[in-house]
Design a protein around this motif. Structure first.
Motif, PDB file in Angstrom:
ATOM      1  N   GLY A  25      11.552   3.366   8.825  1.00 52.39           N
ATOM      2  CA  GLY A  25      11.017   2.387   7.880  1.00 52.39           C
ATOM      3  C   GLY A  25      10.231   3.113   6.797  1.00 52.39           C
ATOM      4  N   PHE A  26       9.730   2.363   5.826  1.00 51.72           N
ATOM      5  CA  PHE A  26       8.920   2.956   4.756  1.00 51.72           C
ATOM      6  C   PHE A  26       7.687   3.631   5.378  1.00 51.72           C
ATOM      7  CE2 PHE A  26       5.887   2.162   1.079  1.00 51.72           C
ATOM      8  CZ  PHE A  26       6.356   3.227   0.333  1.00 51.72           C
ATOM      9  N   LEU A  27       7.404   4.862   4.928  1.00 53.57           N
ATOM     10  CA  LEU A  27       6.347   5.674   5.553  1.00 53.57           C
ATOM     11  C   LEU A  27       4.985   4.985   5.600  1.00 53.57           C
ATOM     12  CD1 LEU A  27       6.551   9.411   4.430  1.00 53.57           C
ATOM     13  CD2 LEU A  27       7.056   8.398   6.660  1.00 53.57           C
ATOM     14  N   SER A  28       4.709   4.165   4.601  1.00 50.67           N
ATOM     15  CA  SER A  28       3.385   3.525   4.549  1.00 50.67           C
ATOM     16  C   SER A  28       3.144   2.585   5.714  1.00 50.67           C
ATOM     17  CB  SER A  28       3.226   2.743   3.248  1.00 50.67           C
ATOM     18  OG  SER A  28       3.125   3.627   2.184  1.00 50.67           O
ATOM     19  N   TYR A  29       4.217   2.098   6.352  1.00 49.36           N
ATOM     20  CA  TYR A  29       3.990   1.210   7.496  1.00 49.36           C
ATOM     21  C   TYR A  29       3.229   1.982   8.573  1.00 49.36           C
ATOM     22  CZ  TYR A  29       7.858  -1.239   5.134  1.00 49.36           C
ATOM     23  OH  TYR A  29       8.670  -1.821   4.207  1.00 49.36           O
ATOM     24  N   ARG A  30       3.662   3.218   8.805  1.00 40.81           N
ATOM     25  CA  ARG A  30       2.975   4.051   9.800  1.00 40.81           C
ATOM     26  C   ARG A  30       1.614   4.526   9.274  1.00 40.81           C
ATOM     27  NH1 ARG A  30       3.086   9.621  10.147  1.00 40.81           N
ATOM     28  NH2 ARG A  30       5.090   9.943   9.128  1.00 40.81           N
ATOM     29  N   LEU A  69       1.319   1.470 -13.498  1.00 40.64           N
ATOM     30  CA  LEU A  69       0.162   0.574 -13.673  1.00 40.64           C
ATOM     31  C   LEU A  69      -0.452   0.129 -12.356  1.00 40.64           C
ATOM     32  CD1 LEU A  69       1.089  -1.711 -16.705  1.00 40.64           C
ATOM     33  CD2 LEU A  69      -0.770  -0.070 -16.533  1.00 40.64           C
ATOM     34  N   ARG A  70       0.309   0.195 -11.281  1.00 42.93           N
ATOM     35  CA  ARG A  70      -0.152  -0.147  -9.932  1.00 42.93           C
ATOM     36  C   ARG A  70      -0.512  -1.620  -9.793  1.00 42.93           C
ATOM     37  NH1 ARG A  70       2.201   1.789  -7.707  1.00 42.93           N
ATOM     38  NH2 ARG A  70       1.058   1.842  -5.758  1.00 42.93           N
ATOM     39  N   VAL A  71       0.474  -2.451  -9.608  1.00 41.54           N
ATOM     40  CA  VAL A  71       0.186  -3.853  -9.319  1.00 41.54           C
ATOM     41  C   VAL A  71       1.289  -4.448  -8.444  1.00 41.54           C
ATOM     42  CG1 VAL A  71       1.018  -4.516 -11.650  1.00 41.54           C
ATOM     43  CG2 VAL A  71      -0.279  -6.165 -10.314  1.00 41.54           C
ATOM     44  N   VAL A  74       6.920  -9.155   5.610  1.00 42.22           N
ATOM     45  CA  VAL A  74       8.237  -8.883   5.036  1.00 42.22           C
ATOM     46  C   VAL A  74       8.003  -8.177   3.697  1.00 42.22           C
ATOM     47  CG1 VAL A  74      10.456  -9.846   4.351  1.00 42.22           C
ATOM     48  CG2 VAL A  74       9.105 -10.994   6.118  1.00 42.22           C
ATOM     49  N   ASP A  75       8.264  -6.886   3.698  1.00 40.46           N
ATOM     50  CA  ASP A  75       8.053  -6.085   2.494  1.00 40.46           C
ATOM     51  C   ASP A  75       9.309  -6.205   1.623  1.00 40.46           C
ATOM     52  OD1 ASP A  75       7.639  -4.192   0.543  1.00 40.46           O
ATOM     53  OD2 ASP A  75       7.450  -2.494   1.913  1.00 40.46           O
ATOM     54  N   GLU A  76       9.149  -6.845   0.479  1.00 44.09           N
ATOM     55  CA  GLU A  76      10.295  -7.089  -0.399  1.00 44.09           C
ATOM     56  C   GLU A  76      10.159  -6.335  -1.732  1.00 44.09           C
ATOM     57  OE1 GLU A  76      12.146 -11.338   0.893  1.00 44.09           O
ATOM     58  OE2 GLU A  76      10.800 -11.367  -0.825  1.00 44.09           O
ATOM     59  N   ALA A  77       9.767  -5.068  -1.640  1.00 46.99           N
ATOM     60  CA  ALA A  77       9.591  -4.281  -2.864  1.00 46.99           C
ATOM     61  C   ALA A  77      10.878  -4.257  -3.703  1.00 46.99           C
ATOM     62  CB  ALA A  77       9.157  -2.858  -2.511  1.00 46.99           C
ATOM     63  N   TYR A  78      12.033  -4.366  -3.034  1.00 46.60           N
ATOM     64  CA  TYR A  78      13.319  -4.269  -3.752  1.00 46.60           C
ATOM     65  C   TYR A  78      14.069  -5.599  -3.777  1.00 46.60           C
ATOM     66  CZ  TYR A  78      12.179   0.613  -3.137  1.00 46.60           C
ATOM     67  OH  TYR A  78      11.514   1.805  -3.168  1.00 46.60           O
ATOM     68  N   ALA A  79      13.353  -6.700  -3.541  1.00 47.61           N
ATOM     69  CA  ALA A  79      14.019  -8.008  -3.409  1.00 47.61           C
ATOM     70  C   ALA A  79      14.867  -8.344  -4.636  1.00 47.61           C
ATOM     71  CB  ALA A  79      12.974  -9.097  -3.196  1.00 47.61           C
ATOM     72  N   ASN A 106      15.005  -2.049   3.069  1.00 50.12           N
ATOM     73  CA  ASN A 106      14.111  -1.002   3.552  1.00 50.12           C
ATOM     74  C   ASN A 106      14.273   0.285   2.735  1.00 50.12           C
ATOM     75  OD1 ASN A 106      12.366   0.344   5.478  1.00 50.12           O
ATOM     76  ND2 ASN A 106      14.204   1.339   6.264  1.00 50.12           N
ATOM     77  N   ASN A 107      13.189   1.002   2.626  1.00 52.68           N
ATOM     78  CA  ASN A 107      13.194   2.338   2.023  1.00 52.68           C
ATOM     79  C   ASN A 107      12.885   3.325   3.149  1.00 52.68           C
ATOM     80  OD1 ASN A 107      12.678   4.643   0.566  1.00 52.68           O
ATOM     81  ND2 ASN A 107      10.830   3.892  -0.420  1.00 52.68           N
ATOM     82  N   PRO A 108      13.685   4.308   3.447  1.00 53.51           N
ATOM     83  CA  PRO A 108      14.746   4.907   2.633  1.00 53.51           C
ATOM     84  C   PRO A 108      16.180   4.507   2.993  1.00 53.51           C
ATOM     85  CG  PRO A 108      14.228   6.397   4.415  1.00 53.51           C
ATOM     86  CD  PRO A 108      13.382   5.156   4.623  1.00 53.51           C
ATOM     87  N   PHE A 150       5.380  -4.903  -8.767  1.00 50.03           N
ATOM     88  CA  PHE A 150       5.874  -4.745 -10.139  1.00 50.03           C
ATOM     89  C   PHE A 150       6.331  -3.311 -10.401  1.00 50.03           C
ATOM     90  CE2 PHE A 150       3.394  -8.586 -10.350  1.00 50.03           C
ATOM     91  CZ  PHE A 150       4.163  -9.393 -11.169  1.00 50.03           C
ATOM     92  N   SER A 151       6.286  -2.465  -9.342  1.00 54.44           N
ATOM     93  CA  SER A 151       6.611  -1.045  -9.527  1.00 54.44           C
ATOM     94  C   SER A 151       8.100  -0.773  -9.657  1.00 54.44           C
ATOM     95  CB  SER A 151       6.125  -0.231  -8.330  1.00 54.44           C
ATOM     96  OG  SER A 151       4.749  -0.302  -8.190  1.00 54.44           O
ATOM     97  N   LYS A 152       8.907  -1.641  -9.080  1.00 55.59           N
ATOM     98  CA  LYS A 152      10.329  -1.302  -8.958  1.00 55.59           C
ATOM     99  C   LYS A 152      11.122  -1.908 -10.102  1.00 55.59           C
ATOM    100  CE  LYS A 152       9.221   1.043  -5.413  1.00 55.59           C
ATOM    101  NZ  LYS A 152       9.205   2.492  -5.496  1.00 55.59           N
TER     102      LYS A 152
END
Ligand code: PLP
Length: 368
Positions: free
Chosen positions: A117-122, A236-238, A192-197, A165-167, A227-229
């Motif tokens: 999973g995405f590293l930040s989860y850990r 800008l980090r939001v 539910v992480d939807e960074a790429y939804a 999921n990333n990666p 808003f990063s993807k």
């Protein structure tokens, strides 16, 4: 030597390794024209509407931002059809993940996700000194709802799934997510992480969970978006969370004051209106993913399916030397050893004019 003042859970942390900056590689090799396809950024750049909104905000930089992010939350609420009190903002969606652990996990409460999973989860669990567990995945490295459910214990407080999921680029199906939710302990939350939804929406024929629809069925669902993807505002980090007012309330308690800058808020409001940029970015991503899958080849090479703006490539051998060889050819990808996938690299989509060189360099290196 680790200083005596450092607690054990901090001693064991690894520092997140971001993609290598272009300038750094060019300086090291004395080259120009390097291409970075390592950080899942949007090669079309920031939303033009966001860029147009920024100059007007510069004269107000002496003022603190709106700590409550009212105008941006109102814009998100309107766009998604959720209540204002169901949204809170973060300094990127990553930040909200860390806040969630702080806000909900007692020292023995566990964060559960799955392998790869995405590293930040850990990291979000480890930074807070909370226990962490990773369930097994399917043969295609995707979330296996049954394995995830089997890994739930009495201590499980946050179950985190990235879809896509990333990666790995893989998604959780609607039925899979519903099954996980049905098995969730009463006091736990499903993130539910939807960074790429928005990228996944370019693949309407592929069944994948709709986090918002799931949230509407159960207040224990927390949806994270950024808003990063696709909006192209990574610098800008939001990001934001859609969650029940109770979850929003605790997130706000642990969040740092003024953690979303005024420029980020102004740009994000404008970006939300930029349907054209979103559409073009999603189309470009789908077209390039299809090309990567059709055209990148080599002995033992496998390009995984992906509903995002990147692909995971199993190189069929240790990927470290391949990563290094690509660097020497001026193409920066992401080695996946830190994710536990030592044979894999992750390659993001490129600017249209750079794609032929990226594919040719990959093939030349993978075929060698
Ligand atoms: C799956 C996933 N979630 C969350 C994030 C964090 O995004 P940000 O903190 O920039 O909003 C990323 C960024 O790479 C990601 O890939």
């Amino acid at each position: 030597m680790t200083a005596a003042f450092v607690p054990n859970h901090v001693k064991s942390l690894d520092v997140y390794q971001p993609g290598k900056p272009i300038e750094e590689l060019e300086r090291e090799l004395g080259i120009t024209g390097a291409i970075k396809v390592a950080s899942n950024e949007n090669p079309l750049g920031p939303s033009p509407k966001a860029l147009a909104a920024l100059p007007g905000a510069l004269s107000q930089l002496h003022l603190y931002p709106d700590a409550g992010g009212f105008a941006l939350r109102r814009a998100i609420a309107k766009k998604l059809g959720v209540a204002l009190g169901e949204i809170t903002l973060g300094n990127g969606s990553n930040d909200l993940l860390y806040q969630l652990v702080l806000a909900t996990c007692e020292p023995t409460d566990e964060v559960l996700s799955h392998k790869f999973g995405f590293l930040s989860y850990r990291l979000s669990a480890q930074v807070a000194g909370r226990p962490w567990a990773a369930a097994a995945v399917t043969a295609d490295l995707a979330c296996d709802p049954d394995a995830l459910i089997a890994a739930i214990t009495e201590q499980t407080k946050l179950v985190v799934i990235g879809s896509p999921n990333n990666p790995t680029g893989s998604v959780v199906t609607q039925a899979g997510a519903a099954k996980i939710l049905a098995a969730l302990p009463k006091r736990a939350l499903l993130v539910v992480d939807e960074a790429y939804a928005e990228y996944a929406d370019a693949w309407p024929e592929v069944d994948h969970v709709d986090g918002l629809a799931l949230f509407r069925t159960d207040p224990r669902v927390v949806v994270l978006r950024t808003f990063s993807k696709i909006y192209g505002l990574a610098g800008l980090r939001v990001g934001y969370a859609v969650a029940s007012p109770e979850v929003v309330d605790v997130l706000n308690r642990v969040g740092r004051t003024f953690h979303v800058s005024s420029l980020a808020q102004i740009a994000a409001i404008a970006a939300l209106e930029d349907d054209e940029h979103v559409r073009a970015s999603a189309q470009l991503a789908r077209a390039q993913i299809e090309r990567f899958r059709a055209e990148v080849t080599g002995p033992g090479v496998r390009v995984y399916p992906s509903l995002t703006n990147f692909v995971l490539i199993d190189t069929g051998r240790p990927a470290g030397p391949i990563y290094d060889a690509l660097l020497r050819k001026g193409v920066i990808v992401r080695p996946m050893a830190m994710w536990g996938l030592p044979n894999c690299i992750r390659v993001s989509i490129a600017r249209e004019q750079d794609l032929p060189r990226v594919i040719a360099t990959l093939n030349e290196t993978l075929g060698a």
